[in-house]
Design a protein around this motif. Structure first.
Motif, PDB file in Angstrom:
ATOM      1  N   ASN A   1       0.852  -1.183   0.000  1.00 55.50           N
ATOM      2  CA  ASN A   1       0.000   0.000   0.000  1.00 55.50           C
ATOM      3  C   ASN A   1       0.890   1.235   0.000  1.00 55.50           C
TER       4      ASN A   1
ATOM      5  N   THR B   1      -1.499  -4.387   3.981  1.00 57.67           N
ATOM      6  CA  THR B   1      -0.701  -5.299   3.178  1.00 57.67           C
ATOM      7  C   THR B   1       0.625  -5.547   3.895  1.00 57.67           C
TER       8      THR B   1
ATOM      9  N   THR C   1       4.472  -1.217   3.384  1.00 55.15           N
ATOM     10  CA  THR C   1       3.899   0.123   3.296  1.00 55.15           C
ATOM     11  C   THR C   1       4.936   1.072   2.720  1.00 55.15           C
TER      12      THR C   1
ATOM     13  N   ASN D   1      -0.953  -2.454  -4.301  1.00 52.87           N
ATOM     14  CA  ASN D   1      -2.352  -2.814  -4.058  1.00 52.87           C
ATOM     15  C   ASN D   1      -3.248  -1.580  -4.107  1.00 52.87           C
ATOM     16  N   ARG D   2      -3.051  -0.677  -3.142  1.00 43.77           N
ATOM     17  CA  ARG D   2      -3.850   0.546  -3.098  1.00 43.77           C
ATOM     18  C   ARG D   2      -2.957   1.755  -2.862  1.00 43.77           C
TER      19      ARG D   2
END
Length: 487
Positions: free
Chosen positions: A5, A72, A75, A30-31
């Motif tokens: 992330n 996740t 980071t 992921n995001r």
């Protein structure tokens, strides 16, 4: 597997669009979350990314928002509003190495991009004692999420400015901060000042609120790791009377033909109630400096030391003065670039030693240009220093101030390291481990900044070399303090 992330600063869509696009093009991402600071709230979603409202990018609130949304394995946090671009497979490399090294966080060398011009921007290893809050990790921080969350669970102070600093200190208590000395991303350099112009940011009065928070976070870290020193100091008697002179002004120099005359004149012009002298130590100047020094030899207060050809540097020159039989009970600094504010500086220093019962005294100086005109940030008084916590905070800041004075018998047991950079900081830390350091909070010194200052304009490799050495000094001192506390 999309197991990263990302959290990036967000001002508006135009500013963030390219960085978001670059990150979305990475298979492992992921995001992406956008950290927004502003008086007006931003939309809840921009560019397909959720917006997190925070009071400041470096606030504890921002760090906790990151931890809440980090779901996740890894980071990624960026710290600049400028566009971030990644070298091919950079994230894969970071992920592999954070696992291989068993690290809590990794950071990497990078490139600075300005239009079509690209330059190398290497960073340095983060040592145990690298407690500077301005340590340069680059703008991309890659955390193991479990380490980040564990550290955040112990963050019990709500900082406005020191949240990110507090995070990395707490993370470092449980895991390594690993430097990947590979160029893994492209950054945009936003601070294009010369090295000498950046040196005094930490003592600029406008940064005072920031410094107070940083000191608090650093002090808490020192307590956590056993390196904090309580305000208990050795007493000084000043009972050694085997000194012909009460004080000596020490001027080490090398190739300062344009300024050494001003320095000597300032030193010889002091008015005191006691006997003092001036010790000038020349380290093989070849630009006419010696000729200027010799013009003053008719003054009985002047002692001239001509060094041999062996290695001395500033620290070695100081040691030559300290161990000279004519050195006074107190040795007071005057750099060959600078001058005292007036004729009372030496008297004020000696008075401060006796009044504050300290082994070292640090004064206040005024920043000037070559022509002695005041320049920003003006007066540097180091008022962040407190008798109770100054020696702990000294491990965080880059210097203790100037000019410096020392009780000679004490300093002869420590001596200066034979180096031309950081020698004063090393001695200050070592003295403060056992003794109180006194302060003079009125300007007694004019610090002249000009192009020939040794730190005026250094390339990145030299800056890194200097910073590595100072961090090494901090590491040695911190280990010694921890050992002392255990005893």
């Amino acid at each position: 597997m999309k197991n990263i992330n990302c959290f990036i600063p967000f001002r508006d869509e135009a500013q963030a669009a390219q960085t978001v696009a670059n990150l979305k093009g990475q298979e492992l991402v992921n995001r992406i979350f956008l950290l927004h600071v502003g008086t007006e709230p931003a939309p809840k979603e921009v560019l397909g990314c959720r917006v997190l409202e925070v009071p400041g990018l470096n606030s504890t609130t921002a760090v906790k928002a990151i931890a809440r949304n980090a779901d996740t394995d890894y980071t990624l946090i960026t710290t600049k509003y400028t566009t971030l671009s990644l070298v091919w497979f950079a994230l894969e490399r970071m992920e592999n190495l954070i696992e291989d090294a068993g690290a809590a966080m990794v950071y990497a060398d990078h490139f600075n991009q300005s239009g079509d011009v690209r330059t190398n921007a290497p960073v340095i290893d983060c040592q145990f004692g690298a407690l500077r809050d301005d340590f340069d990790f680059g703008s991309l921080l890659f955390y193991r999420t479990s380490a980040l969350k564990e550290a955040v669970s112990r963050m019990d102070v709500d900082y406005q400015f020191a949240g990110m600093y507090d995070l990395r200190l707490k993370v470092s208590q449980k895991g390594a901060l690993e430097h990947i000395n590979e160029f893994l991303y492209y950054d945009v350099e936003t601070d294009t000042r010369k090295s000498g112009e950046k040196l005094f940011d930490y003592v600029d009065p406008k940064n005072r609120a920031v410094q107070i928070e940083m000191e608090k976070a650093c002090t808490a870290h020192l307590k956590d790791i056993g390196g904090y020193l309580e305000p208990k100091f050795k007493h000084i008697e000043f009972s050694d009377d085997n000194f012909e002179y009460e004080a000596s002004v020490v001027i080490p120099c090398k190739n300062r033909v344009r300024t050494i005359g001003d320095a000597i004149t300032s030193a010889l012009s002091q008015k005191t109630s006691f006997k003092y002298n001036v010790i000038v130590v020349d380290d093989n100047s070849d630009d006419g400096t010696v000729d200027v020094i010799k013009k003053f030899l008719g003054d009985p207060k002047l002692i001239y030391i001509a060094q041999d050809k062996s290695w001395h540097a500033i620290g070695g020159n100081w040691n030559s003065a300290l161990h000279h039989p004519k050195c006074g009970k107190f040795a007071i600094q005057l750099d060959s670039d600078d001058v005292y504010s007036d004729e009372n500086t030496v008297q004020k220093f000696v008075d401060a030693f006796y009044a504050q019962n300290c082994a070292m005294v640090v004064g206040t100086y005024r920043m000037t240009n070559f022509h002695m005109e005041t320049i920003p940030p003006g007066i540097i008084d180091h008022k962040e220093w407190t008798p109770e916590n100054g020696r702990n905070n000294a491990l965080r800041i880059n210097g203790l101030g100037a000019p410096r004075g020392f009780y000679t018998p004490m300093l002869r047991t420590i001596n200066f390291p034979t180096t031309k950079y950081g020698e004063d900081y090393a001695v200050g830390l070592r003295v403060s481990r056992e003794y109180q350091i006194g302060r003079i909070y009125e300007p007694v010194y004019n610090c002249r900044r000009w192009d020939d200052n040794s730190d005026a304009s250094l390339d990145i490799d030299k800056v890194n070399l200097n910073n590595t050495y100072k961090d090494r000094i901090r590491t040695w001192e911190l280990k010694a303090r921890i050992a002392m506390n255990k005893k």
